[in-house]
Design a protein around this motif. Structure first.
Motif, mmCIF file in Angstrom:
data_model
loop_
_atom_site.group_PDB
_atom_site.id
_atom_site.type_symbol
_atom_site.label_atom_id
_atom_site.label_comp_id
_atom_site.label_asym_id
_atom_site.label_seq_id
_atom_site.Cartn_x
_atom_site.Cartn_y
_atom_site.Cartn_z
ATOM 1 N N PRO A 129 0.809 -1.225 0.000
ATOM 2 C CA PRO A 129 0.000 0.000 0.000
ATOM 3 C C PRO A 129 0.840 1.272 0.000
ATOM 4 O O PRO A 129 0.353 2.331 0.379
ATOM 5 N N VAL A 130 2.100 1.215 -0.440
ATOM 6 C CA VAL A 130 2.982 2.373 -0.378
ATOM 7 C C VAL A 130 2.434 3.486 -1.269
ATOM 8 O O VAL A 130 2.026 3.251 -2.415
ATOM 9 N N PHE A 131 2.429 4.705 -0.743
ATOM 10 C CA PHE A 131 1.869 5.864 -1.423
ATOM 11 C C PHE A 131 2.499 6.058 -2.797
ATOM 12 O O PHE A 131 3.715 6.003 -2.955
ATOM 13 N N ILE A 132 1.654 6.295 -3.798
ATOM 14 C CA ILE A 132 2.100 6.497 -5.169
ATOM 15 C C ILE A 132 2.444 7.973 -5.381
ATOM 16 O O ILE A 132 1.606 8.839 -5.119
ATOM 17 N N PRO A 133 3.661 8.300 -5.821
ATOM 18 C CA PRO A 133 4.001 9.713 -6.047
ATOM 19 C C PRO A 133 3.200 10.306 -7.199
ATOM 20 O O PRO A 133 2.995 9.665 -8.230
ATOM 21 N N ARG A 134 2.734 11.542 -6.995
ATOM 22 C CA ARG A 134 1.928 12.232 -7.991
ATOM 23 C C ARG A 134 2.788 13.207 -8.799
ATOM 24 O O ARG A 134 3.883 13.590 -8.377
ATOM 25 N N PRO A 135 2.260 13.637 -9.969
ATOM 26 C CA PRO A 135 3.020 14.592 -10.792
ATOM 27 C C PRO A 135 3.349 15.884 -10.067
ATOM 28 O O PRO A 135 4.400 16.477 -10.306
ATOM 29 N N GLU A 136 2.460 16.334 -9.161
ATOM 30 C CA GLU A 136 2.738 17.572 -8.432
ATOM 31 C C GLU A 136 4.041 17.477 -7.636
ATOM 32 O O GLU A 136 4.769 18.464 -7.504
ATOM 33 N N THR A 137 4.316 16.292 -7.117
ATOM 34 C CA THR A 137 5.512 16.135 -6.295
ATOM 35 C C THR A 137 6.782 16.314 -7.113
ATOM 36 O O THR A 137 7.825 16.706 -6.579
ATOM 37 N N PRO A 161 24.183 19.146 -0.259
ATOM 38 C CA PRO A 161 23.357 19.278 0.940
ATOM 39 C C PRO A 161 23.119 17.952 1.662
ATOM 40 O O PRO A 161 23.094 16.887 1.044
ATOM 41 N N LEU A 162 22.955 18.051 2.962
ATOM 42 C CA LEU A 162 22.477 16.939 3.769
ATOM 43 C C LEU A 162 20.981 17.142 3.927
ATOM 44 O O LEU A 162 20.541 18.168 4.460
ATOM 45 N N ILE A 163 20.199 16.191 3.447
ATOM 46 C CA ILE A 163 18.751 16.346 3.320
ATOM 47 C C ILE A 163 18.046 15.319 4.179
ATOM 48 O O ILE A 163 18.413 14.132 4.191
ATOM 49 N N LEU A 164 17.009 15.751 4.869
ATOM 50 C CA LEU A 164 16.120 14.850 5.593
ATOM 51 C C LEU A 164 14.782 14.829 4.884
ATOM 52 O O LEU A 164 14.166 15.877 4.683
ATOM 53 N N GLU A 165 14.333 13.645 4.467
ATOM 54 C CA GLU A 165 12.967 13.520 3.942
ATOM 55 C C GLU A 165 12.106 12.818 4.982
ATOM 56 O O GLU A 165 12.423 11.703 5.410
ATOM 57 N N VAL A 166 11.018 13.453 5.348
ATOM 58 C CA VAL A 166 10.089 12.886 6.320
ATOM 59 C C VAL A 166 8.915 12.261 5.570
ATOM 60 O O VAL A 166 8.166 12.948 4.883
ATOM 61 N N GLY A 167 8.777 10.933 5.690
ATOM 62 C CA GLY A 167 7.728 10.204 4.985
ATOM 63 C C GLY A 167 8.157 9.883 3.573
ATOM 64 O O GLY A 167 7.652 10.448 2.599
ATOM 65 N N CYS A 168 9.094 8.946 3.424
ATOM 66 C CA CYS A 168 9.729 8.725 2.121
ATOM 67 C C CYS A 168 8.885 7.910 1.151
ATOM 68 O O CYS A 168 9.128 7.966 -0.053
ATOM 69 N N GLY A 169 7.914 7.141 1.632
ATOM 70 C CA GLY A 169 7.085 6.366 0.713
ATOM 71 C C GLY A 169 7.910 5.423 -0.132
ATOM 72 O O GLY A 169 8.606 4.543 0.373
ATOM 73 N N GLU A 260 -4.206 2.302 -1.318
ATOM 74 C CA GLU A 260 -3.074 3.052 -0.762
ATOM 75 C C GLU A 260 -3.196 3.166 0.757
ATOM 76 O O GLU A 260 -4.280 3.014 1.334
ATOM 77 N N ASP A 261 -2.071 3.433 1.375
ATOM 78 C CA ASP A 261 -2.010 3.575 2.827
ATOM 79 C C ASP A 261 -2.663 4.892 3.226
ATOM 80 O O ASP A 261 -2.118 5.973 2.968
ATOM 81 N N LEU A 262 -3.820 4.827 3.865
ATOM 82 C CA LEU A 262 -4.553 6.041 4.210
ATOM 83 C C LEU A 262 -3.814 6.885 5.232
ATOM 84 O O LEU A 262 -4.023 8.096 5.317
ATOM 85 N N ALA A 263 -2.943 6.255 6.017
ATOM 86 C CA ALA A 263 -2.145 7.020 6.983
ATOM 87 C C ALA A 263 -1.187 7.972 6.287
ATOM 88 O O ALA A 263 -0.731 8.947 6.888
ATOM 89 N N ALA A 264 -0.872 7.708 5.013
ATOM 90 C CA ALA A 264 0.004 8.595 4.256
ATOM 91 C C ALA A 264 -0.755 9.759 3.648
ATOM 92 O O ALA A 264 -0.160 10.610 2.976
ATOM 93 N N LEU A 265 -2.070 9.808 3.881
ATOM 94 C CA LEU A 265 -2.919 10.839 3.294
ATOM 95 C C LEU A 265 -3.660 11.670 4.326
ATOM 96 O O LEU A 265 -3.789 12.882 4.189
#
Length: 358
Positions: A129-137, A161-169, A260-265
């Motif tokens: 159920p991993v979140f599907i990336p959308r075109p907006e992203t 840069p050192l980058i942190l992504e929160v919620g990588c999907g 999809e994982d509703l917790a990601a939405l």
């Protein structure tokens, strides 16, 4: 090799998330038998487009084209060699198209059916159920890249840069940034085991696993940020967090609600639950003048701006709002100023925890 349809059919027949919602939501669905005499790709696209339209499947022609092209070894129907449009298909190919199209009739997203999807030119594995990336992203990533190019001195001493992504999907944002910023490093965090596993697999496929640390992490747990401090202050925090207003969740398409994982939405009552956690966390991790880039609901720029004004202790300023390709205010750039909150400047480039094995 067994086609994706067989695996997906077994997946659909399983118990499913939320107590078997998949099976009950479409219990009236019945498989369509192949029409005798359909032998080539063009005829099959027309055949399944008509069925999808009759059953109310969104993007009926696009769905059928993607499925037929996938079985024939191409990403799009238009990229097929013209000879394949009219060349007879093998019984195996016909069976695969039948099975994958049957999954689409159950409103499974095309991205899951194909098992992969392109994001800014990267071919990423996709699995429910991993979140599907959308075109907006993709636009969010583009904005981050523009800002890094304009502010080269704001990045880490290592040259990137050192980058942190929160919620990588699926890892779409992190891996896209890594591919475009050769000297960068990313800490990608998510609380979902499926997301952690899929990001790890995509990093390996793209041979980027040596520059990404993939960490189980729940931003909502008090004190959970502490173990991130040993990476040193971050240049950037990037996130496409859950931002859907809770009351809007039931209006989402069946493809989303059932797979999809509703917790990601679900972002809570005003879609701000995870956003405010990220903003509260960021000053502890960002270096001075570090930036936060967020994808949000069009109603959020005003809400986030007001919330930041009520929290001057965070030393965060909303410096820019950017619209998406539909003209909706969708992306936020927030910058940190003032003394760091819990992450001393000398921490970078201190010892880093061992990378989670890819």
């Amino acid at each position: 090799m067994e086609c994706w349809g067989r695996m997906l059919r077994a997946f659909l027949s399983g118990p499913g998330r939320r107590g078997g919602a998949w099976g009950s939501a479409y219990s009236s669905w019945r498989p369509h038998r192949p029409v005798p005499g359909l032998l080539n790709a063009t005829e099959l696209v027309s055949h399944w487009t008509a069925i999808f339209e009759k059953e109310g499947i969104p993007e009926a022609q696009e769905s059928s084209e993607y499925i037929v092209a996938h079985v024939l070894g191409a990403k799009t129907f238009q990229s097929l060699r013209p000879v394949l449009w009219t060349q007879p298909l093998t019984p195996w190919q016909l069976q695969c198209i039948q099975e994958l199209s049957s999954c689409r009739l159950q409103r499974m997203p095309v991205q899951y059916i194909l098992g992969e999807w392109d994001f800014r030119g990267l071919s990423l594995k996709m699995a429910p159920p991993v979140f599907i990336p959308r075109p907006e992203t993709e636009e969010l990533v583009e904005w981050v890249l523009e800002e890094v190019a304009q502010r080269p001195r704001a990045v880490g001493a290592q040259g990137g840069p050192l980058i942190l992504e929160v919620g990588c999907g699926s890892g779409a944002i992190s891996l896209s940034l890594l591919s475009q910023l050769p000297q960068s490093q990313v800490i990608a965090v998510d609380k979902g085991e499926a997301s952690i596993c899929l990001t790890r697999e995509n990093a390996q496929r793209l041979r980027l696993q040596d520059r990404i640390w993939i960490v189980p992490f729940d931003v909502t747990l008090e004190g959970s940020w502490a173990h991130l401090l040993s990476w040193g202050p971050m240049d950037l925090v990037v996130s496409n967090p859950p931002y859907v207003f809770h009351q809007d969740m039931e209006q989402l398409a069946p493809e989303i609600l059932s797979y999809e994982d509703l917790a990601a939405l679900d972002g809570g009552e005003k879609g701000m639950d995870i956003i405010t956690h990220i903003l509260t966390l960021a000053p502890r991790l960002l270096k001075d003048s570090g930036s936060i880039f967020l994808e949000v609901d069009p109603r959020h720029p005003e809400l986030v701006g007001g919330w930041l004004q009520s929290r001057p202790d965070l030393s965060l300023d909303l410096v820019a709002v950017r619209k998406d390709f539909c003209g909706r205010p969708r992306f936020l750039h927030i910058r940190r100023s003032g003394p760091q909150h819990g992450c001393p400047a000398h921490a970078w480039p201190g010892p880093q925890p061992a990378r989670v094995p890819g």
